[in-house]
Write a protein that holds these residues in place. Structure first.
Motif, PDB file in Angstrom:
ATOM      1  N   ASP A  87       0.830  -1.209   0.000  1.00  0.00           N
ATOM      2  CA  ASP A  87       0.000   0.000   0.000  1.00  0.00           C
ATOM      3  C   ASP A  87       0.864   1.258   0.000  1.00  0.00           C
ATOM      4  O   ASP A  87       0.595   2.223  -0.724  1.00  0.00           O
ATOM      5  CB  ASP A  87      -0.916   0.017   1.236  1.00  0.00           C
ATOM      6  CG  ASP A  87      -2.012  -1.026   1.143  1.00  0.00           C
ATOM      7  OD1 ASP A  87      -2.305  -1.480   0.023  1.00  0.00           O
ATOM      8  OD2 ASP A  87      -2.576  -1.393   2.199  1.00  0.00           O
ATOM      9  N   TYR A  88       1.892   1.230   0.809  1.00  0.00           N
ATOM     10  CA  TYR A  88       2.775   2.392   0.895  1.00  0.00           C
ATOM     11  C   TYR A  88       3.488   2.627  -0.438  1.00  0.00           C
ATOM     12  O   TYR A  88       3.606   3.769  -0.894  1.00  0.00           O
ATOM     13  CB  TYR A  88       3.803   2.188   2.005  1.00  0.00           C
ATOM     14  CG  TYR A  88       4.804   3.321   2.102  1.00  0.00           C
ATOM     15  CD1 TYR A  88       4.461   4.531   2.703  1.00  0.00           C
ATOM     16  CD2 TYR A  88       6.088   3.193   1.582  1.00  0.00           C
ATOM     17  CE1 TYR A  88       5.355   5.579   2.775  1.00  0.00           C
ATOM     18  CE2 TYR A  88       6.996   4.231   1.645  1.00  0.00           C
ATOM     19  CZ  TYR A  88       6.630   5.423   2.247  1.00  0.00           C
ATOM     20  OH  TYR A  88       7.525   6.458   2.302  1.00  0.00           O
ATOM     21  N   ASN A  89       3.961   1.564  -1.065  1.00  0.00           N
ATOM     22  CA  ASN A  89       4.666   1.708  -2.346  1.00  0.00           C
ATOM     23  C   ASN A  89       3.753   2.288  -3.421  1.00  0.00           C
ATOM     24  O   ASN A  89       4.188   3.093  -4.251  1.00  0.00           O
ATOM     25  CB  ASN A  89       5.215   0.357  -2.797  1.00  0.00           C
ATOM     26  CG  ASN A  89       6.404  -0.093  -1.965  1.00  0.00           C
ATOM     27  OD1 ASN A  89       7.056   0.717  -1.312  1.00  0.00           O
ATOM     28  ND2 ASN A  89       6.677  -1.390  -1.965  1.00  0.00           N
ATOM     29  N   LYS A  90       2.478   1.892  -3.406  1.00  0.00           N
ATOM     30  CA  LYS A  90       1.533   2.432  -4.380  1.00  0.00           C
ATOM     31  C   LYS A  90       1.305   3.924  -4.140  1.00  0.00           C
ATOM     32  O   LYS A  90       1.311   4.725  -5.087  1.00  0.00           O
ATOM     33  CB  LYS A  90       0.204   1.681  -4.296  1.00  0.00           C
ATOM     34  CG  LYS A  90      -0.827   2.153  -5.316  1.00  0.00           C
ATOM     35  CD  LYS A  90      -2.100   1.312  -5.227  1.00  0.00           C
ATOM     36  CE  LYS A  90      -3.130   1.797  -6.249  1.00  0.00           C
ATOM     37  NZ  LYS A  90      -4.375   0.994  -6.191  1.00  0.00           N
ATOM     38  N   PRO A 136      -0.073  -1.578 -11.745  1.00  0.00           N
ATOM     39  CA  PRO A 136       0.577  -2.853 -12.095  1.00  0.00           C
ATOM     40  C   PRO A 136       1.623  -3.282 -11.064  1.00  0.00           C
ATOM     41  O   PRO A 136       1.738  -4.467 -10.750  1.00  0.00           O
ATOM     42  CB  PRO A 136       1.216  -2.561 -13.452  1.00  0.00           C
ATOM     43  CG  PRO A 136       0.383  -1.481 -14.041  1.00  0.00           C
ATOM     44  CD  PRO A 136      -0.021  -0.624 -12.873  1.00  0.00           C
ATOM     45  N   ASN A 137       2.379  -2.325 -10.545  1.00  0.00           N
ATOM     46  CA  ASN A 137       3.363  -2.647  -9.511  1.00  0.00           C
ATOM     47  C   ASN A 137       2.680  -3.176  -8.257  1.00  0.00           C
ATOM     48  O   ASN A 137       3.139  -4.146  -7.637  1.00  0.00           O
ATOM     49  CB  ASN A 137       4.194  -1.407  -9.157  1.00  0.00           C
ATOM     50  CG  ASN A 137       5.392  -1.241 -10.071  1.00  0.00           C
ATOM     51  OD1 ASN A 137       5.579  -1.982 -11.024  1.00  0.00           O
ATOM     52  ND2 ASN A 137       6.211  -0.245  -9.773  1.00  0.00           N
ATOM     53  N   ARG A 261       3.598  -7.936 -18.717  1.00  0.00           N
ATOM     54  CA  ARG A 261       4.661  -8.051 -17.724  1.00  0.00           C
ATOM     55  C   ARG A 261       5.340  -6.718 -17.420  1.00  0.00           C
ATOM     56  O   ARG A 261       5.655  -5.934 -18.318  1.00  0.00           O
ATOM     57  CB  ARG A 261       5.691  -9.077 -18.173  1.00  0.00           C
ATOM     58  CG  ARG A 261       5.231 -10.513 -18.047  1.00  0.00           C
ATOM     59  CD  ARG A 261       5.167 -10.992 -16.609  1.00  0.00           C
ATOM     60  NE  ARG A 261       6.488 -11.245 -16.088  1.00  0.00           N
ATOM     61  CZ  ARG A 261       7.115 -12.410 -16.163  1.00  0.00           C
ATOM     62  NH1 ARG A 261       6.512 -13.448 -16.744  1.00  0.00           N
ATOM     63  NH2 ARG A 261       8.311 -12.556 -15.664  1.00  0.00           N
ATOM     64  N   ASN A 262       5.571  -6.492 -16.164  1.00  0.00           N
ATOM     65  CA  ASN A 262       6.206  -5.252 -15.712  1.00  0.00           C
ATOM     66  C   ASN A 262       7.626  -5.094 -16.239  1.00  0.00           C
ATOM     67  O   ASN A 262       8.096  -3.972 -16.458  1.00  0.00           O
ATOM     68  CB  ASN A 262       6.222  -5.197 -14.182  1.00  0.00           C
ATOM     69  CG  ASN A 262       4.863  -4.868 -13.599  1.00  0.00           C
ATOM     70  OD1 ASN A 262       4.035  -4.228 -14.239  1.00  0.00           O
ATOM     71  ND2 ASN A 262       4.622  -5.308 -12.376  1.00  0.00           N
ATOM     72  N   GLY A 396       3.084 -10.319 -13.503  1.00  0.00           N
ATOM     73  CA  GLY A 396       4.201 -11.000 -12.878  1.00  0.00           C
ATOM     74  C   GLY A 396       4.198 -10.803 -11.378  1.00  0.00           C
ATOM     75  O   GLY A 396       3.185 -10.432 -10.760  1.00  0.00           O
ATOM     76  N   THR A 397       5.359 -11.045 -10.762  1.00  0.00           N
ATOM     77  CA  THR A 397       5.482 -10.891  -9.314  1.00  0.00           C
ATOM     78  C   THR A 397       6.581  -9.900  -8.929  1.00  0.00           C
ATOM     79  O   THR A 397       6.981  -9.826  -7.770  1.00  0.00           O
ATOM     80  CB  THR A 397       5.801 -12.263  -8.661  1.00  0.00           C
ATOM     81  OG1 THR A 397       6.992 -12.794  -9.264  1.00  0.00           O
ATOM     82  CG2 THR A 397       4.654 -13.236  -8.848  1.00  0.00           C
TER      83      THR A 397
END
Length: 403
Positions: A87-90, A136-137, A261-262, A396-397
């Motif tokens: 959540d923080y990264n988004k 996407p991330n 894919r990222n 992807g992951t």
């Protein structure tokens, strides 16, 4: 031009490392700023030793928590360290995008330190990419969390089974030693047989101790991953079951992976960004260091972007083959378990008829236990391979880097 370049690069470094305060342009952007600020302040907490209850031994305590795999998914996606980080990264990605937006706005208003067209294009590119790549991330991080949840859950379950089997093996070795000592007193076996049985028992004790320590370590790691107290008593309620083989074709998986894919999105952005930076230097002499560096960056970006398609296709194909191979290993493992079980049954009948020894029965039992462990290992590997193949055709992951 050189002065303009230095100013542009300095601003990029500052904007890339600082979360810019949001202007009150829209309610949504204000919310992003507030959320980011709250997430940052929430992350800065202090824990004192006096506030921690220390368990004096390796006993897992607290009210027992019964946890199914679905319950584990629910918790990890609602209340866990990994979800908080995702959540923080988004929010951070949206904050970075907002920062670039404000810089573009200041360029349009003529208040920016650098109002050049090239600088404006770079800021727009960074702004759009950060905004577009945030979701996407986030999805990639959620996929990774799900994979890690499945892995951690069944690895812990597996170690519980291994400890149980190690205990059963020790019990069998103790019986074998007792039986051998009795035979030695009767004169039917040598002292060498007794010593061999004692060594086998000691080895079984060591293996049980190792299995217990491995299980305790995994329990602690699982609790940290789930967001529980370190020594929380957790009982896993689901048994490992074989999931269905993926029905998605290899062709469709490759097509979807190349579109989603990222890694490819990140390579494409890096190439576009390298081209924009190269424009800043296009008036420089072609043999100058700055010109050559940016030209090389474009060439490398083109190669990386081109290669990313083949690499992602290879990744999907590799995961497809891995899934198929592990599916075959399960079928082989099932047959091995069936044979070992039948071998134990026959050995028991022979023992009852006086045609086999207790040692033969114990060895058959251990062989059966080991075949079940091997099958469980194969099943876990297969289930993870199916998950990996399914995720490989989406974003992807792995999250792409946002500057």
């Amino acid at each position: 031009m050189k002065k303009l370049l230095c100013t542009s690069l300095a601003l990029l470094l500052v904007l890339g490392g600082i979360s810019v305060a949001f202007a009150a342009e829209t309610p949504s952007t204000a919310l992003v700023a507030s959320s980011t600020e709250n997430a940052t302040s929430a992350a800065i907490t202090t824990t004192t030793v006096s506030s921690v209850t220390i368990v004096p031994d390796m006993t897992f305590t607290g009210t027992p928590i019964k946890l199914s795999l679905q319950d584990a998914y629910k918790k990890i996606l609602s209340d866990s360290p990994g979800k908080t980080e995702a959540d923080y990264n988004k929010k951070q990605a949206l904050a970075i995008s907002r920062g670039y937006f404000e810089e573009v706005k200041s360029i349009n208003e003529g208040t920016a330190m650098d109002n050049s067209k090239a600088y404006k294009e770079i800021q727009r590119s960074l702004r759009d990419y950060a905004a577009q790549q945030a979701e996407p991330n986030y999805q990639a991080e959620i996929n990774k969390l799900k994979m890690d949840t499945l892995t951690n859950y069944y690895q812990l379950k597996q170690l519980e089974d291994l400890e149980k089997i190690a205990q059963e093996t020790l019990t069998l070795k103790e019986k074998l030693l007792s039986n051998t000592q009795l035979k030695y007193k009767l004169g039917t076996v040598s002292n060498s047989d007794v010593l061999q049985a004692q060594s086998a028992e000691n080895k079984a004790k060591d293996e049980l101790f190792t299995a217990q320590n491995n299980l305790r370590n995994k329990k602690m790691a699982f609790n940290i991953f789930m967001g529980y107290d370190l020594m929380q008593n957790v009982t896993l309620t689901d048994s490992l079951k074989q999931v269905d083989l993926s029905t998605k074709t290899l062709t469709n998986s490759i097509k979807d992976a190349l579109a989603n894919r990222n890694e490819i999105k990140g390579a494409k952005f890096n190439l576009e960004n390298a081209k924009l930076f190269f424009k800043v230097y296009e008036d420089y002499p072609e043999n100058s260091a700055n010109y050559l560096k940016k030209e090389v960056a474009v060439k490398l970006g083109e190669k990386t972007y081109k290669d990313s398609f083949a690499q992602i296709e290879m990744d999907v194909r590799s995961k497809y083959m891995d899934m198929q191979q592990k599916y075959a290993a399960i079928n082989t493992g099932k047959k091995t378990v069936e044979n070992a079980k039948e071998g134990l049954r026959l050995t028991q009948l022979q023992y009852d008829a006086g045609m086999a020894t207790l040692t033969n029965v114990n060895e058959a039992q251990i062989s059966y236990n080991q075949s079940e462990v091997a099958l469980a290992n194969n099943m876990l590997d297969y289930n993870l391979a199916v998950e990996a193949f399914n995720y490989a055709s989406g974003v992807g992951t792995a999250a792409a880097t946002i500057q």
